[in-house]
Design an enzyme around this catalytic site. Structure first.
Site, mmCIF file in Angstrom:
data_model
loop_
_atom_site.group_PDB
_atom_site.id
_atom_site.type_symbol
_atom_site.label_atom_id
_atom_site.label_comp_id
_atom_site.label_asym_id
_atom_site.label_seq_id
_atom_site.Cartn_x
_atom_site.Cartn_y
_atom_site.Cartn_z
ATOM 1 N N HIS A 28 0.882 -1.170 0.000
ATOM 2 C CA HIS A 28 0.000 0.000 0.000
ATOM 3 C C HIS A 28 0.922 1.223 0.000
ATOM 4 C CE1 HIS A 28 -2.347 -2.948 2.444
ATOM 5 N NE2 HIS A 28 -3.434 -2.371 1.965
ATOM 6 N N ASP A 55 2.343 1.972 3.345
ATOM 7 C CA ASP A 55 3.389 1.093 3.902
ATOM 8 C C ASP A 55 4.761 1.580 3.477
ATOM 9 O OD1 ASP A 55 1.174 -0.561 4.406
ATOM 10 O OD2 ASP A 55 1.482 -1.605 2.494
ATOM 11 N N GLU A 78 -9.195 -13.777 -0.479
ATOM 12 C CA GLU A 78 -8.361 -14.006 0.711
ATOM 13 C C GLU A 78 -8.988 -15.091 1.573
ATOM 14 O OE1 GLU A 78 -6.580 -10.643 2.529
ATOM 15 O OE2 GLU A 78 -6.944 -11.368 4.551
ATOM 16 N N HIS A 115 -10.876 -13.920 4.660
ATOM 17 C CA HIS A 115 -12.113 -13.199 4.343
ATOM 18 C C HIS A 115 -13.233 -14.182 3.987
ATOM 19 C CE1 HIS A 115 -9.672 -9.363 3.060
ATOM 20 N NE2 HIS A 115 -9.343 -9.820 4.255
ATOM 21 N N ASP A 158 -4.872 -13.933 -1.603
ATOM 22 C CA ASP A 158 -4.155 -13.595 -0.378
ATOM 23 C C ASP A 158 -4.242 -14.827 0.502
ATOM 24 O OD1 ASP A 158 -3.552 -11.087 -1.231
ATOM 25 O OD2 ASP A 158 -4.860 -10.028 0.168
ATOM 26 N N ASP A 201 -0.696 -12.310 2.773
ATOM 27 C CA ASP A 201 -1.267 -11.161 3.488
ATOM 28 C C ASP A 201 -1.380 -11.595 4.956
ATOM 29 O OD1 ASP A 201 -2.568 -8.935 4.313
ATOM 30 O OD2 ASP A 201 -4.216 -9.038 2.874
HETATM 31 C C1 XLS Z 1 -7.511 -6.506 4.790
HETATM 32 C C2 XLS Z 1 -7.106 -6.772 3.420
HETATM 33 C C3 XLS Z 1 -5.970 -5.896 2.908
HETATM 34 C C4 XLS Z 1 -5.885 -5.981 1.406
HETATM 35 C C5 XLS Z 1 -5.120 -4.881 0.775
HETATM 36 O O1 XLS Z 1 -8.186 -7.296 5.425
HETATM 37 O O2 XLS Z 1 -6.799 -8.120 3.288
HETATM 38 O O3 XLS Z 1 -4.768 -6.274 3.503
HETATM 39 O O4 XLS Z 1 -5.367 -7.186 0.979
HETATM 40 O O5 XLS Z 1 -5.617 -3.635 1.096
HETATM 41 NI NI NI Z 2 -5.872 -9.025 1.651
HETATM 42 NI NI NI Z 3 -7.487 -9.292 5.030
#
Ligand code: XLS
Ligand code: NI
Ligand code: NI
Length: 435
Positions: free
Chosen positions: A101, A104, A268, A271, A296, A339
Site C-alpha cells: 500500500h 506502507d 483471501e 475473508h 491472499d 497477506d
Molecule cells: C484486509 C485486506 C488488505 C488488502 C489490501 O483485510 O486483506 O490487507 O489485501 O488492502
Molecule cells: Ni488481503
Molecule cells: Ni485481510
C-alpha cells in the site's frame, strides 16, 4: 552492504523433506515441474510489505511490540531503511514478488501533494533494487482505510472532497504500480460499507463506488497499464458491513456497473472464512465466472471471530484451494500473496523468515497434492459421473421444455426419482490420500 538485521541467516535452500534445518525448504523447490510449469511459476509467491515491515505489533489492547530499527516510521530515512530490509528478506527467500500500500512505503504526510511526492521518491528508491534483486511487483494498492479522513469511506463517502482525494490517491498508486511494472492493481474497500443504516444511503454509495471503479478502469487504458484490476471481497471488519461482501456479491456488483470483463477478484482465505464460506468455495465461484485473479493466502484462527491474518499452516486446506486454481488453468497475472502477519510475541528476525519459509512450504505441499489429484483424475471422473444423466437427449429436452410439457412427461413416464449416494466420505477419504 547488508543492514545486519538478518545476521546469521543464510539464503534459504531446498533441502528436501528429510531436512531438519528449520530455515530450509522441504517441499518448495522452485525448479520442480508441477503440471508442466516450474513450481515457482505456479505459486508466484509474494511478501506483503504492510504486515511484514509496516505493522509494529499492535493489537486493539496493546502498542507496538516489534521495535524494528526502522520504527517509528515517521520520516523518509525510516522508509528507506525499511525498503533495504524488505529486499534483504526477498533475497533470503528467493521471493519472486511483493505487494504494497502507499502508506506502507512512506509515512502519511497529511496532504495529497506531499503524499504523492514522497510516494514517487520511495518508488525511485525501490526501482533499482527490484532490478538487482529480481523480485517483481505483484500488485500495488492505496491504503484508504487507516487515516481519519477515510473513516466514513473513500469512494462511498458522503463528502465529495473525500471521493476526489481518493481518486487522486488511487491515480498516484496506479502510476507507481505502472512505473514498477506491477502485474495487477488491487482495491480493497475496508471502509466502503457502513456502521449503521440509519445514516447510510445505500444506492448513492453503491453508485459512487461503481463510478469510482469505472474511473480506475478508464485510467488504466489511458496510461497503457497492462495489469489486471482486482477487487478484494471481505464481509466486514473494519466496517460493520462491507459492500464487497464475498465473491458472489462482487460479481453481481461488477455486472451491475458494466465491469465484468475488466475487473477480477483477489480472494483471501481469512475473508472467505469471515463470510461463512470455505476458501475453495470463493475460488471455485470466481473461477466459474472467469473472474479469478489472485489470492491472499492467510488463515484465521478457528476460535476468534476476526481477521487474524496468520501464515497458512494446514496442507489440506491449501491443497483444496490450489486444486480449484489449477483446475481453472492456474494463475495468469495473479499469485499467492502472504497477506499474513507474525504473532506479536514473534519478535526475532528469524521468526519473520521462518513464517515465510513455512508458508511457502505448506503451499508447495498443497500444490503438489492438488496436481497429483488432477493427474490421478478420480475427483473429475466422480464429478462427471454424478451429472452424466444430463448428457442424454431426454434430459436436455427437460431443460428445453415448459412446465406443462415437463409435467406431462412426469405423468406419462411415471417418473419417480430414486435418491443416490453423494459419496461425500468416500471423496474425503480420497483427498486424504494426497495431503
Ligand atoms: C484486509 C485486506 C488488505 C488488502 C489490501 O483485510 O486483506 O490487507 O489485501 O488492502
Ligand atoms: Ni488481503
Ligand atoms: Ni485481510
Amino acid at each position: 552492504m547488508s543492514s545486519g538485521f538478518f545476521d546469521g541467516i543464510n539464503r534459504i535452500e531446498f533441502e528436501g523433506p528429510d531436512s531438519l534445518n528449520p530455515l530450509s525448504f522441504r517441499y518448495y523447490n522452485p525448479e520442480e515441474i508441477v503440471l508442466g510449469k516450474r513450481m515457482e511459476d505456479q505459486l508466484r509467491f509474494s511478501v506483503a510489505w504492510w504486515h511484514s515491515f509496516a505493522w509494529e505489533g499492535t493489537d486493539p489492547f496493546g502498542g507496538p511490540t516489534f521495535e524494528r530499527p526502522w520504527h517509528p516510521q515517521t520520516d523518509m530515512s525510516a522508509a528507506r531503511l525499511k525498503a533495504d530490509i524488505a529486499f534483504e528478506l526477498f533475497d533470503l527467500l528467493g521471493q519472486p514478488y511483493f505487494c504494497w500500500h502507499d502508506a506502507d512505503l512512506r509515512p502519511e504526510q497529511g496532504n495529497f501533494g506531499d503524499n504523492q511526492r514522497t510516494l514517487e521518491e520511495i518508488v525511485g528508491y525501490i526501482e533499482p533494487k527490484m532490478q538487482s534483486c529480481g523480485t517483481q511487483l505483484l500488485w500495488g494498492t492505496a491504503n484508504m482505510f487507516s487515516h481519519r479522513r477515510w473513516m466514513a469511506g473513500a469512494s462511498t463517502n458522503p463528502d465529495p472532497e473525500v471521493f476526489a482525494f481518493a481518486a487522486a490517491t488511487v491515480k498516484s498508486c496506479i502510476d507507481a504500480t505502472h512505473r514498477l511494472g506491477g502485474e495487477n492493481y488491487v482495491l480493497w474497500g475496508g471502509r466502503e460499507g457502513y456502521e449503521t443504516l440509519l445514516n447510510t444511503d445505500l444506492k448513492t454509495e453503491l453508485d459512487h463506488m461503481g463510478r469510482f471503479l469505472n474511473l480506475v478502469v478508464e485510467y488504466k487504458y489511458k496510461i497503457g497499464f497492462r495489469g489486471t484490476i482486482l477487487i478484494e471481497p471481505k464481509p466486514q471488519e473494519p466496517s460493520k458491513h462491507q459492500y464487497d461482501f464475498d465473491a458472489a456479491t462482487c460479481i453481481g456488483f461488477l455486472r451491475k456497473y458494466g465491469l465484468e470483463n475488466e475487473v477480477k477478484l483477489n480472494l483471501e482465505q481469512g475473508h472467505a472464512f469471515l463470510a461463512g464460506h470455505s476458501f475453495e468455495h470463493e475460488i471455485a465461484l470466481a473461477a466459474m465466472e472467469g473472474m479469478l485473479g489472485s489470492i491472499d493466502m492467510n488463515r484465521n484462527d478457528y476460535q476468534s471471530g476476526w481477521d487474524t491474518d496468520q501464515f497458512p499452516n494446514n496442507a489440506a486446506d491449501v491443497a483444496l484451494a490450489y486444486y480449484h486454481i489449477l483446475k481453472s488453468g492456474g494463475f495468469a497475472s495473479g499469485g499467492t500473496n502472504f497477506d499474513a502477519k507474525l504473532r506479536r510475541q514473534s519478535l526475532d528476525a528469524s521468526d519473520l523468515v521462518a513464517a515465510h519459509v513455512g508458508a511457502m512450504d505448506i503451499c508447495a505441499r498443497g500444490l503438489k497434492a492438488a496436481a497429483a489429484m488432477i493427474e490421478e483424475g478420480t475427483l473429475s471422473t466422480e464429478l462427471e459421473k454424478r451429472y452424466s444423466d444430463w448428457n442424454s437427449p431426454e434430459a436436455q429436452a427437460i431443460l428445453a421444455g415448459d412446465l406443462d410439457e415437463i409435467s406431462r412427461l412426469v405423468l406419462e413416464k411415471d417418473i419417480n426419482p430414486q435418491p443416490r449416494s453423494g459419496r461425500q466420505e468416500i471423496l474425503e477419504n480420497y483427498v486424504n490420500r494426497f495431503v
